[in-house]
Each structure stands twice: as structure tokens, then as C-alpha cells.
Scaffold this motif. Structure first.
Motif, PDB file in Angstrom:
ATOM      1  N   GLY A 167       0.809  -1.197   0.000  1.00 40.08           N
ATOM      2  CA  GLY A 167       0.000   0.000   0.000  1.00 40.08           C
ATOM      3  C   GLY A 167       0.844   1.249   0.000  1.00 40.08           C
ATOM      4  O   GLY A 167       2.075   1.186  -0.050  1.00 40.08           O
ATOM      5  N   THR A 168       0.151   2.377   0.047  1.00 42.14           N
ATOM      6  CA  THR A 168       0.831   3.671   0.011  1.00 42.14           C
ATOM      7  C   THR A 168       0.181   4.644   0.980  1.00 42.14           C
ATOM      8  O   THR A 168      -0.970   4.475   1.387  1.00 42.14           O
ATOM      9  N   PHE A 169       0.945   5.632   1.337  1.00 41.47           N
ATOM     10  CA  PHE A 169       0.473   6.872   1.941  1.00 41.47           C
ATOM     11  C   PHE A 169       0.891   7.966   0.970  1.00 41.47           C
ATOM     12  O   PHE A 169       1.730   7.742   0.097  1.00 41.47           O
TER      13      PHE A 169
ATOM     14  N   PHE B 237      -3.916   6.630   3.525  1.00 40.28           N
ATOM     15  CA  PHE B 237      -3.660   5.191   3.469  1.00 40.28           C
ATOM     16  C   PHE B 237      -4.455   4.549   2.330  1.00 40.28           C
ATOM     17  O   PHE B 237      -5.667   4.715   2.246  1.00 40.28           O
ATOM     18  N   LYS B 238      -3.769   3.804   1.446  1.00 39.07           N
ATOM     19  CA  LYS B 238      -4.446   3.124   0.327  1.00 39.07           C
ATOM     20  C   LYS B 238      -3.820   1.756   0.083  1.00 39.07           C
ATOM     21  O   LYS B 238      -2.601   1.632   0.030  1.00 39.07           O
ATOM     22  N   THR B 239      -4.681   0.743  -0.094  1.00 38.66           N
ATOM     23  CA  THR B 239      -4.216  -0.601  -0.437  1.00 38.66           C
ATOM     24  C   THR B 239      -4.970  -1.188  -1.623  1.00 38.66           C
ATOM     25  O   THR B 239      -4.818  -2.370  -1.915  1.00 38.66           O
ATOM     26  N   ASN B 240      -5.813  -0.408  -2.273  1.00 36.37           N
ATOM     27  CA  ASN B 240      -6.670  -0.881  -3.366  1.00 36.37           C
ATOM     28  C   ASN B 240      -7.747  -1.844  -2.895  1.00 36.37           C
ATOM     29  O   ASN B 240      -8.221  -2.686  -3.648  1.00 36.37           O
TER      30      ASN B 240
ATOM     31  N   ASN C 280     -11.139  -1.082  -0.604  1.00 35.48           N
ATOM     32  CA  ASN C 280     -11.908  -0.100   0.174  1.00 35.48           C
ATOM     33  C   ASN C 280     -12.225  -0.589   1.577  1.00 35.48           C
ATOM     34  O   ASN C 280     -12.138   0.167   2.542  1.00 35.48           O
ATOM     35  N   GLY C 281     -12.594  -1.857   1.721  1.00 33.31           N
ATOM     36  CA  GLY C 281     -12.912  -2.406   3.039  1.00 33.31           C
ATOM     37  C   GLY C 281     -11.702  -2.402   3.971  1.00 33.31           C
ATOM     38  O   GLY C 281     -11.795  -2.000   5.123  1.00 33.31           O
TER      39      GLY C 281
ATOM     40  N   ASP D 146     -11.054  -0.112   7.357  1.00 36.78           N
ATOM     41  CA  ASP D 146     -10.698  -0.751   8.629  1.00 36.78           C
ATOM     42  C   ASP D 146      -9.389  -0.184   9.176  1.00 36.78           C
ATOM     43  O   ASP D 146      -9.266   0.101  10.368  1.00 36.78           O
ATOM     44  N   MET D 147      -8.378   0.011   8.311  1.00 36.57           N
ATOM     45  CA  MET D 147      -7.077   0.512   8.760  1.00 36.57           C
ATOM     46  C   MET D 147      -7.150   1.960   9.241  1.00 36.57           C
ATOM     47  O   MET D 147      -6.348   2.379  10.065  1.00 36.57           O
ATOM     48  N   LYS D 148      -8.129   2.718   8.748  1.00 39.14           N
ATOM     49  CA  LYS D 148      -8.292   4.111   9.177  1.00 39.14           C
ATOM     50  C   LYS D 148      -9.103   4.214  10.468  1.00 39.14           C
ATOM     51  O   LYS D 148      -9.125   5.277  11.095  1.00 39.14           O
ATOM     52  N   SER D 149      -9.706   3.113  10.903  1.00 37.91           N
ATOM     53  CA  SER D 149     -10.542   3.113  12.112  1.00 37.91           C
ATOM     54  C   SER D 149      -9.700   3.187  13.376  1.00 37.91           C
ATOM     55  O   SER D 149      -8.468   3.089  13.332  1.00 37.91           O
TER      56      SER D 149
END
Length: 176
Positions: free
Chosen positions: A43-45, A73-76, A78-79, A83-86
């Protein structure tokens, strides 16, 4: 003779009081990878932002004060991204930035290392980040760093047999 002396003193005082030149990050990327039960999550920031002063001939004047936006935060997936942003992981509403601030820059062989503090969420720990620096034709510098951190040290998620604790981070920045 007196006027020459006064001009010299005035010029010297103006130089000493002038603010130091600050370099800014003008482009870059922040990538990461972490192994999990089904393979590797990449993923990326967004690119790091902040100030980055680097002079290989004067490492005492070199310093980094960088931030990365956690909501980028992005991993391609959406789910997974949601979750990672929670609050279970990055809690981007409460902790909008990851921050690195150097206290010292050293040369190690043909590479460098930035010694400082890394803050993720409400945890700050001392770290040493290795990096390479290349001077570009336009006078800017390309900096590259790859390092590992243990996400549990920074309260990013919990111990889980499905997800490894160690995350590999690669940061790239062009500073000018």
C-alpha cells in the motif's frame, strides 16, 4: 576606513540574523508492505511533507521534520482501507499524522542515517532510519529510505496470527 568597518559590521549582522534556508519536500512517495496469511499487502500513503535540510558537507546543519497524512492510506481494497483508518488501527480522526523528527544525521559508509523520533498515534520512539542521497542536476536531492517497524510498538492493531507485526516502509522524497 570607518565607513568600510560599519558596512562590514552591518553586513555581518544582517547575515547572522537572516533565517537559515529551509528545503522543502517537493515530491515523493511512502510505500509499505506487510505479510499476512494470504500473501503480502502492499500500500501507500501520500508523499511525506515538511522540511528536509540535507548538506552532505555539513551534516550538523542537516535535519528532517516530516509528516505523513494517515488518512491517505491506500491498499486498493476499500474495506481494508476503511478498517485501517478506524480506531482499531491508525485512528485517523484522532491521529491525522505520522511524524519523524531527526536529532542527528550521520554518514555510514556510502549511505546516511537519520537518528530521531518516530511518532505514530500517541507513541513516540527513538529510531534510526537509513537513507541514500543523490544530488540531481538541478541542485535538488533525491532521498530514499527503506526500514522496518513493528506496528505493535505503535499500537497499530493487535497481535494477530493472520497479520505479521513487522512492516517494511519505503520513503522517497525529492527536496530542494
Amino acid at each position: 576606513m570607518k565607513s568600510t568597518f560599519f558596512v562590514f559590521v552591518f553586513t555581518l549582522l544582517a547575515y547572522l540574523q537572516a533565517p537559515a534556508q529551509t528545503s522543502k519536500v517537493i515530491s515523493g512517495s511512502t510505500d509499505f508492505s506487510v505479510k499476512f496469511i494470504l500473501g503480502t499487502c502492499n500500500g501507500t500513503f501520500d508523499a511525506p511533507k515538511g522540511t528536509a535540510n540535507f548538506d552532505p558537507n555539513n551534516l550538523n546543519a542537516s535535519a528532517f521534520n516530516l509528516t505523513v497524512a494517515t488518512n491517505s492510506f491506500k491498499t486498493n481494497s476499500n474495506g481494508r482501507d476503511k478498517d485501517m483508518k478506524s480506531d482499531s488501527y491508525f485512528d485517523v480522526a484522532k491521529y491525522p499524522e505520522i511524524r519523524f523528527k531527526s536529532s542527528k544525521i550521520e554518514k555510514k559508509g556510502d549511505k546516511y542515517q537519520a537518528i530521531g523520533s518516530l511518532t505514530i498515534k500517541d507513541v513516540t520512539k527513538p529510531v534510526t532510519l537509513p537513507f541514500q542521497a543523490k544530488k540531481n542536476a538541478d541542485g535538488s536531492y533525491s532521498l530514499n529510505s527503506t526500514f522496518e517497524i513493528n506496528r505493535l510498538d505503535y499500537k497499530v492493531g493487535e497481535s494477530n496470527w493472520k497479520l505479521k507485526d513487522v512492516v517494511t516502509v519505503t520513503m522517497k522524497a525529492v527536496i530542494k
